[in-house]
Design a protein around this motif. Structure first.
Motif, PDB file in Angstrom:
ATOM      1  N   LEU A  44       0.833  -1.207   0.000  1.00 27.27           N
ATOM      2  CA  LEU A  44       0.000   0.000   0.000  1.00 27.27           C
ATOM      3  C   LEU A  44       0.872   1.263   0.000  1.00 27.27           C
ATOM      4  CD1 LEU A  44      -2.980   1.119   0.413  1.00 27.27           C
ATOM      5  CD2 LEU A  44      -2.393   1.250   2.832  1.00 27.27           C
ATOM      6  N   ILE A  45       1.899   1.298   0.844  1.00 24.61           N
ATOM      7  CA  ILE A  45       2.788   2.461   0.934  1.00 24.61           C
ATOM      8  C   ILE A  45       3.502   2.697  -0.398  1.00 24.61           C
ATOM      9  CG2 ILE A  45       4.911   3.322   2.016  1.00 24.61           C
ATOM     10  CD1 ILE A  45       3.956   1.864   4.587  1.00 24.61           C
ATOM     11  N   PHE A  48       0.869   3.880  -3.277  1.00 27.35           N
ATOM     12  CA  PHE A  48       0.363   5.245  -3.156  1.00 27.35           C
ATOM     13  C   PHE A  48       1.477   6.280  -3.192  1.00 27.35           C
ATOM     14  CE2 PHE A  48      -3.482   3.073  -1.818  1.00 27.35           C
ATOM     15  CZ  PHE A  48      -4.453   3.847  -2.442  1.00 27.35           C
ATOM     16  N   SER A  49       2.682   5.878  -2.826  1.00 26.27           N
ATOM     17  CA  SER A  49       3.828   6.769  -3.031  1.00 26.27           C
ATOM     18  C   SER A  49       4.063   6.961  -4.518  1.00 26.27           C
ATOM     19  CB  SER A  49       5.079   6.188  -2.354  1.00 26.27           C
ATOM     20  OG  SER A  49       4.923   6.101  -0.951  1.00 26.27           O
ATOM     21  N   GLY A  73      -2.426  10.703  -3.970  1.00 28.04           N
ATOM     22  CA  GLY A  73      -1.812   9.505  -3.397  1.00 28.04           C
ATOM     23  C   GLY A  73      -1.701   9.567  -1.884  1.00 28.04           C
ATOM     24  N   PRO A  74      -1.004  10.587  -1.309  1.00 26.47           N
ATOM     25  CA  PRO A  74      -0.884  10.671   0.148  1.00 26.47           C
ATOM     26  C   PRO A  74      -2.220  10.824   0.873  1.00 26.47           C
ATOM     27  CG  PRO A  74       0.760  12.045  -0.921  1.00 26.47           C
ATOM     28  CD  PRO A  74      -0.155  11.577  -1.987  1.00 26.47           C
ATOM     29  N   ALA A  77      -4.016   7.502   0.846  1.00 24.48           N
ATOM     30  CA  ALA A  77      -3.296   6.578   1.727  1.00 24.48           C
ATOM     31  C   ALA A  77      -3.651   6.844   3.185  1.00 24.48           C
ATOM     32  CB  ALA A  77      -1.790   6.706   1.515  1.00 24.48           C
ATOM     33  N   GLY A  81      -5.324   4.151   5.426  1.00 27.05           N
ATOM     34  CA  GLY A  81      -4.418   3.479   6.350  1.00 27.05           C
ATOM     35  C   GLY A  81      -4.196   4.155   7.685  1.00 27.05           C
ATOM     36  N   ILE A  85       0.493   5.831   7.938  1.00 22.45           N
ATOM     37  CA  ILE A  85       0.595   5.518   6.504  1.00 22.45           C
ATOM     38  C   ILE A  85       0.488   6.804   5.685  1.00 22.45           C
ATOM     39  CG2 ILE A  85      -0.433   4.229   4.593  1.00 22.45           C
ATOM     40  CD1 ILE A  85       0.867   2.471   6.703  1.00 22.45           C
ATOM     41  N   GLY A  86      -0.471   7.662   6.052  1.00 22.22           N
ATOM     42  CA  GLY A  86      -0.631   8.925   5.328  1.00 22.22           C
ATOM     43  C   GLY A  86       0.609   9.793   5.428  1.00 22.22           C
ATOM     44  N   VAL A  89       3.595   8.110   3.303  1.00 14.38           N
ATOM     45  CA  VAL A  89       3.413   8.274   1.852  1.00 14.38           C
ATOM     46  C   VAL A  89       3.573   9.741   1.466  1.00 14.38           C
ATOM     47  CG1 VAL A  89       1.742   8.096  -0.037  1.00 14.38           C
ATOM     48  CG2 VAL A  89       1.949   6.227   1.616  1.00 14.38           C
ATOM     49  N   GLY A 116      -1.066  14.226   3.619  1.00 15.31           N
ATOM     50  CA  GLY A 116      -1.167  12.802   3.934  1.00 15.31           C
ATOM     51  C   GLY A 116      -1.539  12.590   5.387  1.00 15.31           C
TER      52      GLY A 116
END
Length: 564
Positions: A44-45, A48-49, A73-74, A77, A81, A85-86, A89, A116
């Motif tokens: 996932l990381i 989305f990165s 993306g961020p 994420a 997550g 996670i935010g 990313v 993020g």
């Protein structure tokens, strides 16, 4: 500005396509359903990165800066997550933007990281899937913050202000809308998961209702044949097999792959050791035979397997989940079947032990009475001996069976005849019975223990004896039984303990066993004991009406107890 808005929307469509493709991936479904491993989080990381980085590359260069969709993306994420996670990313995508350079590099790098984190904070306080409207608002807040940071950090200020005037509104609208669209796609995945799960639940409930009567007979060829046919008809697979540890118990479907069920592979056994299913994709010539094998357990001991086959296609995630569910269902029912069998054996042993030691005092006293009758009343001795013989024979003959109420009363009469021969007028009996109930069926020894208790513990301890009143009355769907005596009665403390399990006196055991038998057949049925020391005892209970056609159907569920 309108032209920039159109171009940004076109560029974002590529990210939207990526989002749709991503939503089809199994790992992504695990993430949004919170059934996620560290491996899934790592993927996932990374993904989305990359979305954030791609958002930068597909951006539009304007006045030394880039109008872009990097924030999607961020932010997504974080919304999926959580804060960590935010933030991670956002930091990766922001660092990449910072390394590209430009007079807005620092402000864009910082804002990407913060956006993020904002998505993650919203996820933390919004336990369910974030609604698209909330996501849209989060996008507006995040992109507005980015414009503020550009004006605050980037220099020269005039260039920053000029840039914000051009890119501010288009980026806020396009990226906020993009984030909202992404969450709508995710919602569609949730809806799909719900539909699949509800379909699986319906299938499982249907299979459960059909298979329970058979599985409870244990795992053998007959039950396996019926169960495998039910499963085959209920789910869309090409073949179903059920095996024990040595042989195939039942098989239905593709005849040419039955040999695949004969032996357990080492890889299967290794999977079963961790209670996992085993998936196999076996190529046969130009075709494919795919299968999922689920272990069957009884008290954590492997006793067999359930195999589902597909021809020329891979087993899918639904097949795997159905196999897991069926494995748990069959395993649980096998445990229940084993427990019920052990309980039945224990009850039979208990009854046999009790029957082997029919109250010796009663038997010896009855024989002594016969001996005394022989001296002055030979005919009475003969009748008494015949009655005693019938009494003992019926106790053994009817053990564990259902009999008509009239037969139960005949045995009670035999018992009372023997006791009256000993004690004479100390024992009086009154009956009030509806004749149309005499052919109803009840478990043997249901009323008799209560009558015996009334005589032995109620009337006989009194110098002048007393009376036992036996009533059997119609009570709608039930039969109301009542046994009342005017004897010694029961002390209050003892009365409270009588229906408790393993209460130790002979009186308590007799009444407790009757209570348990009634509850095992009709849980919640009315059962009441009224007593006062010195004023007698009354036992009243309801029992469901069973006619002759029902007795064989329910006889296997009856527990056998004895009051002696």
């Amino acid at each position: 500005m309108l032209n920039l808005l159109t171009i940004l929307a076109e560029r974002f469509s590529m990210i939207g396509l990526l989002a749709f493709v991503l939503s089809r991936a199994n790992f992504f479904k695990k993430v949004i359903s919170n059934n996620v491993s560290y491996k899934d989080l790592s993927i996932l990381i990374i993904i989305f990165s990359l979305i954030g980085i791609i958002g930068t590359y597909v951006g539009i260069p304007i006045n030394g800066a880039i109008a872009n969709s990097r924030v999607v993306g961020p932010m997504i994420a974080g919304l999926l997550g959580g804060p960590f996670i935010g933030f991670l990313v956002g930091f990766i995508a922001g660092l990449h933007r910072f390394l590209i350079g430009g007079f807005t590099a620092l402000s864009c790098g910082i804002s990407t990281t913060i956006e993020g984190l904002i998505g993650g904070i919203i996820k933390k306080y919004y336990k369910n899937t974030v609604d698209w409207k909330i996501a849209f608002l989060a996008g507006i807040i995040g992109e507005t913050l980015q414009m503020i940071l550009i004006l605050t950090i980037s220099r020269p200020f005039s260039s920053a202000l000029s840039l914000v005037k051009v890119i501010g509104l288009p980026m806020i609208l396009v990226n906020s809308s993009g984030i909202a669209v992404f969450m709508l796609i995710i919602k569609s995945v949730f809806d799909e998961i719900d539909i699949i799960e509800s379909r699986q639940a319906k299938i499982m409930l249907d299979i459960t209702s059909k298979t329970i009567p058979y599985i409870r007979s244990g795992l053998n060829k007959d039950t396996a044949k019926v169960v495998s046919e039910i499963i085959y008809e209920s789910i869309n697979v090409d073949a179903v097999a059920i095996t024990d540890l040595k042989t195939v118990l039942a098989y239905i479907g593709l005849d040419d792959v039955q040999d695949k069920c004969q032996f357990l592979k080492k890889s299967e056994i290794n999977a079963f050791r961790f209670k996992k299913v085993y998936v196999d994709h076996n190529k046969r010539g130009l075709g494919l035979l795919s299968s999922v094998t689920a272990p069957l357990y009884c008290y954590d001991e492997l006793v067999g397997t359930l195999k589902l086959f597909r021809k020329n296609k891979f087993v899918n995630s639904t097949d795997i989940e159905v196999a897991k569910g069926l494995s748990n269902l069959i395993s649980n029912q096998l445990e229940i079947a084993d427990a019920e069998n052990q309980k039945r054996i224990a009850n039979e042993m208990k009854f046999n032990a009790l029957q082997a030691q029919i109250n010796p005092h009663f038997l010896f006293n009855a024989l002594n009475t016969v001996i005394s009758f022989i001296q002055y009343n030979p005919d009475g001795a003969s009748k008494l001996l015949i009655t005693l013989s019938e009494y003992l024979r019926n106790n053994l003959r009817y053990a564990g069976k259902w009999i008509m109420i009239c037969k139960e009363l005949e045995n009670i009469d035999a018992y009372l005849f023997i006791e009256k021969a000993r004690f004479g007028d100390k024992i009086n009996v009154v009956k009030d019975i509806d004749d149309d109930l005499l052919n109803m069926y009840i478990p043997a020894l249901l009323i008799q223990p209560i009558v015996e208790n009334a005589v032995k513990h109620g009337i006989l301890p009194k110098d002048n004896g007393g009376t036992v009143v036996i009533k059997i009355k119609d009570n709608n769907d039930f039969i109301r039984f009542s046994v009342e005596d005017d004897g010694e009665g029961i002390e209050y403390e003892m009365l409270k303990k009588i229906v408790k399990e393993d209460y130790g006196t002979s009186m308590g055991i007799g009444l407790h066993n009757v209570y348990e038998r009634i509850q095992s057949i009709h849980r919640g049925a009315f059962f009441k004991i009224e007593s006062k020391k010195g004023h007698g005892t009354k036992v009243v209970f309801d029992f469901p009406k069973y006619y002759e056609e029902n007795k064989e159907e329910i006889s296997s569920d009856v527990e056998v107890f004895n009051s002696r």
